[in-house]
Design a protein around this motif. Structure first.
Motif, PDB file in Angstrom:
ATOM      1  N   ASP A 174      12.427 -24.559 -57.920  1.00  0.00           N
ATOM      2  CA  ASP A 174      11.909 -24.172 -56.608  1.00  0.00           C
ATOM      3  C   ASP A 174      10.446 -24.555 -56.449  1.00  0.00           C
ATOM      4  O   ASP A 174      10.051 -25.133 -55.425  1.00  0.00           O
ATOM      5  N   ILE A 179      11.327 -27.915 -54.589  1.00  0.00           N
ATOM      6  CA  ILE A 179      11.798 -27.392 -53.302  1.00  0.00           C
ATOM      7  C   ILE A 179      10.655 -26.890 -52.418  1.00  0.00           C
ATOM      8  O   ILE A 179      10.577 -27.228 -51.230  1.00  0.00           O
ATOM      9  N   SER A 201      20.104 -29.967 -52.329  1.00  0.00           N
ATOM     10  CA  SER A 201      19.373 -28.715 -52.185  1.00  0.00           C
ATOM     11  C   SER A 201      18.356 -28.791 -51.047  1.00  0.00           C
ATOM     12  O   SER A 201      18.195 -27.834 -50.281  1.00  0.00           O
ATOM     13  N   SER A 202      17.689 -29.926 -50.920  1.00  0.00           N
ATOM     14  CA  SER A 202      16.724 -30.094 -49.829  1.00  0.00           C
ATOM     15  C   SER A 202      17.426 -30.083 -48.478  1.00  0.00           C
ATOM     16  O   SER A 202      16.928 -29.492 -47.510  1.00  0.00           O
TER      17      SER A 202
END
Length: 330
Positions: A8, A12, A40-41
């Motif tokens: 994260d 992220i 995930s993005s």
């Protein structure tokens, strides 16, 4: 110094803050990690980021065939224009781990440390650290390596590095390969002996092939599904084990006919394997192997005619598997 929640905080949060392009130098890296990062993005922010990766240890360790093919697939098919991958081909090898984020063509964040660009390194399974660093200095370092690298999509890339078949290949074997200048080419089968293995049947407990699930998941015209959509059902004794990684982890599957699929687990209890980028890829793959036209139903008769109603999976590591659907393996 950052030691917790690396995924994260490093990969992220900068996207949340507006970063759009990542440059990575990593001694080792996996295509499954890049795919996981893209997904995930997209899921968290609805953003399509760009990733530029340099893999550094190729002059010393070479690269597995599954990773090499998967990197090429990401660059050519899955994320063209958004993913570039190069391999260091000139010694000495590069063991550095450097991450540089850009926002609107300006470097805005830099990190250096121990974590390779792999899901293992960015999970809780091993201890890693990264720390902030001047992003311009980090990018200058990235640029200094470009002249010693070659794109993974180069037509003659296997003349620059050792691309070896996935197996538990030890360092002594790698040294021998490098000394001899040998390449373990795509025509050779991997050494599967000793690898963890499961065999998964396409048939249900009554010996029938489901006509609206599994390989026929897309055969639901009333739901307007793409008819090739499919998944591989994982039996209870397998999905309750640790043979496959958990649902959040992407993994690379190399097939016996040298295709590459990026997969993850799905459904309740993680009891299915699918291709998250495009749910039709598994269905298209098996229809092609079976000689069935695209979009047409798969039948038990077609499996019997081919010679197999099941498929073998071999676990190479936590992010890499070999899938064997050859009749000779049955």
């Amino acid at each position: 110094m950052i030691t917790k929640n690396l995924f994260d905080k490093i990969l992220i949060d900068p996207v949340r803050d507006g970063a759009d392009t990542l440059y990575v130098v990593s001694g080792y890296a996996t295509a499954a990690m890049a795919f996981h990062h893209f997904e995930s993005s997209k899921i968290n922010f609805g953003k399509q980021i760009k990733i530029n990766l340099i893999v550094g240890m190729c002059p010393y360790d070479g690269l597995s065939l599954s990773n090499h093919k998967a990197f090429q697939h990401l660059a050519k098919m899955d994320f063209p224009g958004y993913f570039e991958c190069s391999y260091i081909v000139q010694p000495p090898p590069v063991h550095s781990k450097v991450y540089i984020w850009f926002k609107s063509n300006k470097p805005v964040a830099g990190f250096v440390g121990s974590a390779n660009y792999t899901q293992n390194a960015f999970s809780n399974t091993q201890r890693e650290l990264l720390t902030n660093c001047d992003p311009q200095l980090c990018y200058d370092y990235y640029k200094s390596l470009i002249s010693d690298s070659v794109y993974c999509t180069h037509n003659e890339i296997d003349n620059f590095i050792i691309v070896y078949r996935d197996t538990y290949i030890n360092r002594r074997t790698k040294e021998k390969l490098k000394t001899q200048g040998a390449k373990m080419g795509t025509s050779q089968q991997p050494e599967l002996q000793g690898l963890p293995k499961v065999t998964i049947s396409f048939l249900d407990r009554f010996g029938n092939l489901p006509d609206r699930s599994g390989l026929n998941w897309g055969q639901r015209p009333e739901l307007k599904r793409e008819p090739n959509q499919a998944y591989i059902r994982i039996p209870a004794q397998v999905y309750k084990s640790d043979f496959f990684p958990p649902k959040a982890v992407h993994f690379t599957v190399l097939t016996d006919d040298d295709k590459v699929l990026i997969c993850t687990r799905a459904q309740q209890n993680d009891k299915a394997i699918h291709t998250p980028h495009n749910n039709s890829l598994i269905g298209e793959y098996f229809r092609n192997r079976l000689g069935i036209a695209s979009g047409k139903p798969v039948t038990k008769a077609s499996l019997l005619l081919y010679g197999r109603t099941d498929v073998d999976f071999y676990k190479i590591d936590s992010e890499t598997y070999f899938m064997d659907y050859s009749v000779s393996a049955h």
